[in-house]
Design a protein around this motif. Structure first.
Motif, PDB file in Angstrom:
ATOM      1  N   HIS A 192     -89.274 -34.217 -33.962  1.00 42.69           N
ATOM      2  CA  HIS A 192     -88.224 -35.099 -33.371  1.00 42.69           C
ATOM      3  C   HIS A 192     -87.448 -35.773 -34.479  1.00 42.69           C
ATOM      4  O   HIS A 192     -86.296 -36.213 -34.091  1.00 42.69           O
ATOM      5  CB  HIS A 192     -88.869 -36.177 -32.408  1.00 42.69           C
ATOM      6  CG  HIS A 192     -88.140 -36.806 -31.628  1.00 42.69           C
ATOM      7  ND1 HIS A 192     -87.221 -36.337 -30.569  1.00 42.69           N
ATOM      8  CD2 HIS A 192     -87.785 -38.433 -31.418  1.00 42.69           C
ATOM      9  CE1 HIS A 192     -86.499 -37.064 -29.964  1.00 42.69           C
ATOM     10  NE2 HIS A 192     -86.836 -38.300 -30.356  1.00 42.69           N
ATOM     11  N   ASN A 193     -88.156 -36.272 -35.466  1.00 45.16           N
ATOM     12  CA  ASN A 193     -87.452 -37.176 -36.533  1.00 45.16           C
ATOM     13  C   ASN A 193     -88.379 -37.105 -37.863  1.00 45.16           C
ATOM     14  O   ASN A 193     -89.266 -37.889 -38.061  1.00 45.16           O
ATOM     15  CB  ASN A 193     -87.360 -38.763 -36.010  1.00 45.16           C
ATOM     16  CG  ASN A 193     -86.819 -39.404 -36.942  1.00 45.16           C
ATOM     17  OD1 ASN A 193     -86.634 -39.406 -38.152  1.00 45.16           O
ATOM     18  ND2 ASN A 193     -85.937 -40.431 -36.412  1.00 45.16           N
ATOM     19  N   GLN A 194     -87.842 -35.848 -38.553  1.00 39.97           N
ATOM     20  CA  GLN A 194     -88.752 -35.695 -39.873  1.00 39.97           C
ATOM     21  C   GLN A 194     -88.625 -36.889 -40.747  1.00 39.97           C
ATOM     22  O   GLN A 194     -89.407 -37.222 -41.374  1.00 39.97           O
ATOM     23  CB  GLN A 194     -87.916 -34.599 -40.374  1.00 39.97           C
ATOM     24  CG  GLN A 194     -89.081 -33.692 -41.440  1.00 39.97           C
ATOM     25  CD  GLN A 194     -88.555 -32.435 -41.745  1.00 39.97           C
ATOM     26  OE1 GLN A 194     -87.441 -32.057 -41.957  1.00 39.97           O
ATOM     27  NE2 GLN A 194     -89.512 -31.620 -41.534  1.00 39.97           N
ATOM     28  N   PRO A 195     -87.628 -37.721 -41.083  1.00 42.17           N
ATOM     29  CA  PRO A 195     -87.614 -38.852 -42.146  1.00 42.17           C
ATOM     30  C   PRO A 195     -88.754 -39.716 -41.662  1.00 42.17           C
ATOM     31  O   PRO A 195     -89.107 -40.314 -42.303  1.00 42.17           O
ATOM     32  CB  PRO A 195     -86.123 -39.340 -41.933  1.00 42.17           C
ATOM     33  CG  PRO A 195     -85.513 -38.251 -41.450  1.00 42.17           C
ATOM     34  CD  PRO A 195     -86.022 -37.458 -40.509  1.00 42.17           C
ATOM     35  N   CYS A 196     -88.642 -39.926 -40.432  1.00 43.01           N
ATOM     36  CA  CYS A 196     -89.887 -40.896 -39.773  1.00 43.01           C
ATOM     37  C   CYS A 196     -90.885 -40.468 -40.034  1.00 43.01           C
ATOM     38  O   CYS A 196     -91.794 -41.259 -40.350  1.00 43.01           O
ATOM     39  CB  CYS A 196     -89.305 -41.320 -38.205  1.00 43.01           C
ATOM     40  SG  CYS A 196     -90.447 -42.384 -37.489  1.00 43.01           S
TER      41      CYS A 196
END
Length: 457
Positions: A192-196
């Motif tokens: 869903h949100n790789q940086p997160c």
């Protein structure tokens, strides 16, 4: 019974009733009884349609929410069904032995006894509203209730023709599979949100080093996690950090697109990542995970200033329901959960069977039965059964303990781009297309099985 049927049929809308149940369905030397709470909504029933029977989970039932504002109501409208729900023994208002059962009395809290309760209720409904037990019925449930729904079809197939089992942990792990839950949490974040996800991983790496450090570093970790009590040892610090991992489970599990009463901001995973973690960088990862933990555990209905990290069960529902569920986890539904920092975003922390057993012995004089559900009911080896729909949300870690593939032509798995039991929730214009499709396919299967039931008569 006929007179009661005529009386209840005259009034529309959801109503609550009580039905006397045996405390022990399997030991005729035990004569104790209790009053089972159940609910009926006949406003959509045409007098001949099927029964849709919602099996209460590990909490009380809100009659309005279940009977009027869920996908169940939509299914009932389409099928002209009689909508029924029953509360689980020992939960909500169904306090079999009051608010302080003894350990011996908790012994009558089990999957088997609950299923038998539901069978009695369903038989009573059939005789009361239809005048016969040869009536088409489907059962539905979510999470633990989804497990019960699947098992109810398997155990009492003569009484219920099919089941919808949303987020049903039909195949809970043994110790060798204890990493599956947090691996699923990590997959959800990474997708869903790789940086997160990267920031969370970095934050836990730093926090893990603090936990292995000195009293000064333990104090720093306690402040980051906003704990009420000081961390006095490395063991305390590691336990607290393990507690913190459950915050990220909550963020994905309850990542609903619309408000449900848990949080002030939705979807919670999206909000936490966008608020506490930059899309492109993570300047202070350990502070970020502290902020995310605080958001995840600071529910809108019970805001707090600090947290108690000693017991994850304190986070669930009422205090009494939490203790009751703790008993089930200490007996039939023990689910080992560990992390390793390699296959997940967190840190090396093995599930401690000896410590968990000691806690259960101290609280309930009971020992965990790891693997009990699979041993007794088969896990995924259930192809001799039929007519069960297993629905799952991709963001829900329970998917690791369910099935995402069809087990047979009538043991059907449906997966949506959604959260925990989202397919059972009230349809919303923010639902993803796949959530809508799961509901549509579920209704289609219920209709097909209705036709098959009629043809078999």
């Amino acid at each position: 019974l006929a007179a009661m049927g005529a009386a209840v049929a005259a009034a529309a809308g959801p109503r609550a009733y009580r039905l006397q149940q045996r405390v022990d369905h399997f030991n005729f030397q035990v004569s104790d009884t209790f009053q089972q709470r159940y609910f009926v909504n006949d406003e959509l029933w045409d007098g001949a349609g099927p029964i849709l029977f919602y099996l209460g989970p590990e909490s009380g039932i809100d009659i309005y929410v279940v009977m009027n504002t869920t996908a169940l109501y939509g299914y009932a409208r389409e099928l002209h069904a009689l909508l029924v729900a029953a509360e689980h023994r020992f939960y909500g208002q169904l306090l079999v032995y009051g608010s302080a059962p003894t350990n011996l009395q908790y012994g009558w809290l089990s999957i088997e006894q609950a299923l038998a309760d539901y069978n009695v209720v369903l038989t009573h409904i059939k005789r009361t509203f239809y005048g016969t037990t040869h009536v088409l019925a489907f059962c539905l449930g979510g999470s633990y209730g989804g497990l019960l729904s699947a098992l109810f079809r398997m155990r009492y197939g003569h009484n219920v023709w099919g089941a919808v089992a949303s987020a049903a942990p039909i195949n809970p792990p043994d110790v060798t599979e204890s990493g599956s839950w947090f691996a699923a949490v990590s997959t959800a974040f990474n997708t869903h949100n790789q940086p997160c996800a990267k920031c969370i991983s970095q934050g836990f790496a730093t926090a893990y080093n603090l936990a292995l450090g000195s009293p000064v570093e333990w104090a720093q970790l306690g402040n980051i996690l906003r704990l009420c009590n000081p961390l006095k040892s490395e063991a305390d610090a590691l336990t607290a950090l393990s507690w913190a991992t459950w915050a990220f489970s909550y963020l994905v599990e309850f990542n609903y697109p619309n408000p449900t009463g848990l949080y002030d901001h939705y979807p919670p995973m999206d909000y936490a990542c966008s608020t506490f973690v930059s899309d492109t960088k993570c300047a202070d990862p350990v502070a970020a995970i502290g902020d995310m933990v605080a958001f995840a555990f600071n529910f809108s209905y019970a805001p707090v200033q600090c947290f108690n990290s000693t017991n994850v069960f304190d986070l669930a529902g009422s205090v009494l329901d939490a203790k009751t569920w703790h008993y089930e986890v200490c007996t039939e539904f023990t689910t080992p959960a560990s992390t390793d920092g390699v296959h997940d975003l967190f840190f090396p922390y093995a599930w401690d069977s000896a410590s968990f057993t000691a806690d259960c012995q101290a609280l309930f004089c009971a020992s965990p039965q790891i693997g009990y559900v699979v041993q007794e009911y088969g896990g995924l080896n259930i192809t001799s059964y039929s007519n069960i729909i297993f629905t799952n949300g991709f963001y829900d870690p329970t998917i690791a303990w369910s099935t995402t593939t069809n087990l047979s032509s009538t043991l059907v798995a449906l997966t949506a781009d959604g959260a925990h039991c989202q397919d059972l929730a009230l349809p919303n214009n923010q639902d993803s297309p796949s959530v809508v499709q799961v509901r549509q396919r579920t209704l289609q299967l219920l209709r097909e099985w209705t036709t098959a039931f009629s043809a078999a008569e």
